[in-house]
Design an enzyme around this catalytic site. Structure first.
Site, PDB file in Angstrom:
ATOM      1  CB  SER A 144      -0.854   0.007   1.301  1.00  0.00           C
ATOM      2  OG  SER A 144      -1.633   1.218   1.540  1.00  0.00           O
ATOM      3  CE1 TYR A 157      -3.092  -3.095   5.290  1.00  0.00           C
ATOM      4  CE2 TYR A 157      -2.718  -0.720   4.745  1.00  0.00           C
ATOM      5  CZ  TYR A 157      -3.118  -2.062   4.414  1.00  0.00           C
ATOM      6  OH  TYR A 157      -3.454  -2.455   3.036  1.00  0.00           O
TER       7      TYR A 157
END
Length: 246
Positions: A144, A157
């Site tokens: 990401s 995350y």
């Protein structure tokens, strides 16, 4: 023209929904025998039906990736059945809590790292001999853009994806003189369950479905691909080097 992945064995994690399901179907359309790994049996069965509808074939593997011994058993089963693995797509991931670091429960942190980092290391550890047994082993790990940023409340995350990028970079370096190619894929915002979880106020209909991104992931799995140790940014439509500027 023969399908570009005809006769090849492709394993994908998180295959029961979202990007994983779309990529599994795209791999099947490209001719691969798909080894679909996910916790959700119902989702895997729906995927199997979709793959059969396009004339493909799949092996369904209900597995929690925190069952690390199960990953080892899967590698042994693949060795016994196929003697090799041509494609590994590390797609499975969890978002974890979006909250200040000081408020994150230890168990939640451990879960994010277990699935997003340690499980991918265990996959590399278990599947590396099989990938090296292929004449064109390809590994793709989903990351990401948040990994390159230090955004408040995204700590678990973001840290897990940053760790995954270094893990993939290391594996690419270690396989540089082999036939294995290792890359990362950053899909950007797509219409997925995780995106809805992270951005509950966003209209999902304004987002692209995972189908086209899945086709690009398949391109990173082709024997003709020679790039390794790079990140493909789907939104920018090009490869980036590791260590992206923020």
């Amino acid at each position: 023209m023969p399908a570009p992945l005809a006769g090849r064995i492709a394993l994908i994690t998180g295959a029961s929904r979202g990007i994983g399901s779309a990529t599994a179907l795209a791999l099947a359309k490209a001719g691969a025998h798909v080894v679909a790994v996910a916790r959700t049996v119902g989702g895997l069965e729906e995927l199997d039906d979709a793959i059969r509808d396009v004339g493909g074939a799949a092996t369904l593997v209900p597995l929690d990736l925190k069952d690390y011994a199960g990953i080892d058993r899967l590698a042994l089963a693949l060795h016994e059945r196929f003697k090799r693995l041509d494609v590994l797509v590390g797609n499975a991931g969890i978002l974890g809590p979006l909250s200040p670091l000081g408020h994150v429960e230890a168990t939640a942190w451990d879960d994010v790292m277990a699935v997003n980092v340690t499980a991918n290391w265990r996959l590399i550890r278990a599947m590396d001999p099989l990938l090296r047994g292929s004449d064109a082993g390809r590994a793709v790990f989903l990351t990401s853009e948040i990994a390159a940023l230090a955004v408040a409340y995204w700590g678990p995350y973001a840290a897990s994806k940053a760790a995954l990028e270094v893990l993939a970079r290391t594996y690419a370096a270690e396989t540089a003189t082999t036939l294995v190619r290792v890359n990362l894929f950053a899909p950007g915002p797509l219409r997925t369950r995780m995106r809805a979880q992270a951005m509950p106020g966003e209209d999902p209909m304004t987002l692209e479905t995972p189908a086209k991104a899945a086709e690009k992931i398949v391109e990173l799995c082709l024997p003709s691909l020679q790039e390794s140790g790079k990140l493909y940014d789907y939104r920018q439509g090009k490869f980036l080097g590791f260590g992206r500027p923020s």
